[in-house]
Design a protein around this motif. Sequence first.
Motif, short mmCIF file in Angstrom:
data_model
loop_
_atom_site.label_atom_id
_atom_site.label_comp_id
_atom_site.label_asym_id
_atom_site.label_seq_id
_atom_site.Cartn_x
_atom_site.Cartn_y
_atom_site.Cartn_z
N ALA A 108 0.55 -1.33 0.27
CA ALA A 108 -0.14 0.19 0.07
C ALA A 108 0.83 0.94 0.27
N VAL A 109 0.36 1.83 -0.73
CA VAL A 109 1.40 3.01 -1.28
C VAL A 109 0.40 4.59 -0.59
N THR A 110 1.56 5.48 -0.62
CA THR A 110 0.59 7.42 -0.35
C THR A 110 0.35 8.50 -1.77
N PRO A 111 0.28 7.94 -2.92
CA PRO A 111 -0.37 9.01 -3.62
C PRO A 111 -0.22 10.68 -4.13
N GLN A 112 0.90 11.00 -3.74
CA GLN A 112 0.49 13.12 -3.99
C GLN A 112 0.81 12.83 -5.91
N SER A 113 -0.13 12.30 -6.70
CA SER A 113 -0.52 12.85 -7.75
C SER A 113 -1.29 11.80 -8.51
N THR A 114 -2.41 11.59 -9.37
CA THR A 114 -2.29 10.84 -10.71
C THR A 114 -1.25 9.97 -10.70
N ALA A 115 -0.26 10.74 -11.41
CA ALA A 115 0.78 9.57 -11.80
C ALA A 115 1.54 8.49 -10.48
N ASP A 116 1.81 8.20 -9.46
CA ASP A 116 1.61 8.09 -8.59
C ASP A 116 0.96 6.72 -8.13
N VAL A 117 -0.53 6.77 -8.58
CA VAL A 117 -1.79 6.36 -8.50
C VAL A 117 -1.18 5.01 -10.15
N LEU A 118 -0.73 5.25 -10.82
CA LEU A 118 -0.72 5.03 -12.19
C LEU A 118 1.23 4.06 -11.81
N THR A 119 1.71 4.68 -10.78
CA THR A 119 2.95 3.65 -10.93
C THR A 119 2.27 2.88 -9.57
N LEU A 120 1.43 2.75 -9.25
CA LEU A 120 1.06 1.84 -8.49
C LEU A 120 0.83 0.40 -9.07
N LEU A 121 -0.37 0.55 -9.66
CA LEU A 121 -1.24 0.30 -10.45
C LEU A 121 -0.52 -0.93 -12.16
N GLY A 122 0.64 0.34 -12.14
CA GLY A 122 2.03 -0.46 -13.16
C GLY A 122 1.84 -1.84 -12.48
N ALA A 123 3.12 -1.51 -11.23
CA ALA A 123 3.58 -1.93 -10.67
C ALA A 123 2.77 -3.57 -10.22
N THR A 124 2.06 -3.58 -9.99
CA THR A 124 0.81 -4.59 -9.34
C THR A 124 0.85 -4.95 -10.28
N ALA A 125 -0.26 -4.64 -12.10
CA ALA A 125 -0.93 -5.49 -13.35
C ALA A 125 1.14 -6.17 -13.47
N ARG A 126 2.22 -6.17 -13.10
CA ARG A 126 3.65 -6.50 -13.34
C ARG A 126 3.61 -7.30 -13.09
N ALA A 127 3.50 -7.35 -11.26
CA ALA A 127 3.40 -8.69 -10.45
C ALA A 127 2.73 -9.61 -10.31
N ALA A 128 1.54 -9.35 -11.24
CA ALA A 128 0.36 -10.53 -10.67
C ALA A 128 1.37 -11.36 -12.03
N GLU A 129 0.96 -10.61 -12.97
CA GLU A 129 1.80 -11.14 -14.73
C GLU A 129 2.41 -12.46 -14.50
N SER A 130 4.36 -11.16 -13.17
CA SER A 130 5.22 -11.75 -13.52
C SER A 130 5.63 -13.35 -12.14
N LEU A 131 4.83 -13.20 -11.42
CA LEU A 131 5.15 -13.21 -9.73
C LEU A 131 3.65 -14.71 -9.39
N ASP A 132 4.46 -15.78 -8.82
CA ASP A 132 4.09 -16.85 -8.71
C ASP A 132 2.40 -17.08 -7.50
N VAL A 133 2.37 -16.13 -7.12
CA VAL A 133 1.18 -15.88 -5.48
C VAL A 133 0.32 -14.45 -5.98
N PRO A 134 -0.76 -14.77 -5.10
CA PRO A 134 -1.51 -13.64 -5.77
C PRO A 134 -0.96 -12.13 -4.68
N VAL A 135 -1.78 -10.96 -5.12
CA VAL A 135 -0.48 -9.81 -4.73
C VAL A 135 -1.47 -9.15 -4.85
N ILE A 136 -1.50 -7.73 -4.27
CA ILE A 136 -2.55 -6.73 -3.51
C ILE A 136 -2.23 -5.96 -3.65
N GLY A 137 -2.41 -4.81 -4.74
CA GLY A 137 -2.05 -2.91 -4.56
C GLY A 137 -2.63 -2.58 -3.71
#
Length: 262
Positions: free
Chosen positions: A184-213
Amino acid sequence: MTSRTPLSPLPFSPGTGPAIIVPILAPTPAEAADRARAAAAAAGVDVLEWRIDEHVAGGLLDAGVREAAGTPEVDGSAELRTAYDEIAAPGVPVLVTVRSQTEGGHCPDDRYAEAVEAAIALRPAAVDVEMGREEAGRLLAAASDAGVSTVVSAHAWEATPTAQELDAAFAVMAGSGADVVKIAVTPQSTADVLTLLGATARAAESLDVPVIGIAMGELGRVSRLCGGEFGSAATFATVGEGSAPGQMTAEQVAVVRSYLPR
């Protein structure tokens, strides 16, 4: 994502949409049980998260504190067990969380490991383990030995780490042996939200455990509603009092979830 199913009965699996987790916070275990019953009866709720750090800070696990206060001495572990049994009675899986003061909760840091061990002893569906704790590896192993699923968590309360930092954190946490990884992160801008969502998407695709972002606060509300579209296995929503800024009601999240593809 190459799927490694977490220990049952956590309802986190690919293709089912994000699970809705409702935090249960209350000043006393009895009030927590009342709130849990109300939350369990709400439509769309998949998991109850019982936050016990306030109870620990209040001396629940320390019989001496209660005795000094003039209250009858009761085994804190037994009191915790009684409350847990009431919270779990409706049959909704329960995640027990101890949030340390360092991570924004109430539990004194020097009582954290003791409190998580008490949570594991309840044999809930899962326990939360803070990745930044020195004892994290030992607690994750203890939960696994007890047949209890684990959600390993990390919180950035001041800002949002870079995409590279989030990618690395997700990977390290996935390698910890936990069943679910949460950042869980604290965004200071909408760009930060996109950064979190992008990292979550990459993790969900590449890792072998469920992820929560999760992006917290008002700016991050979209991540709570639509995080599942980016691979987040669960979201936190409220029935009554919440546990973090930006949480929406379980009813609101369930309605949005019903319109999104799974």
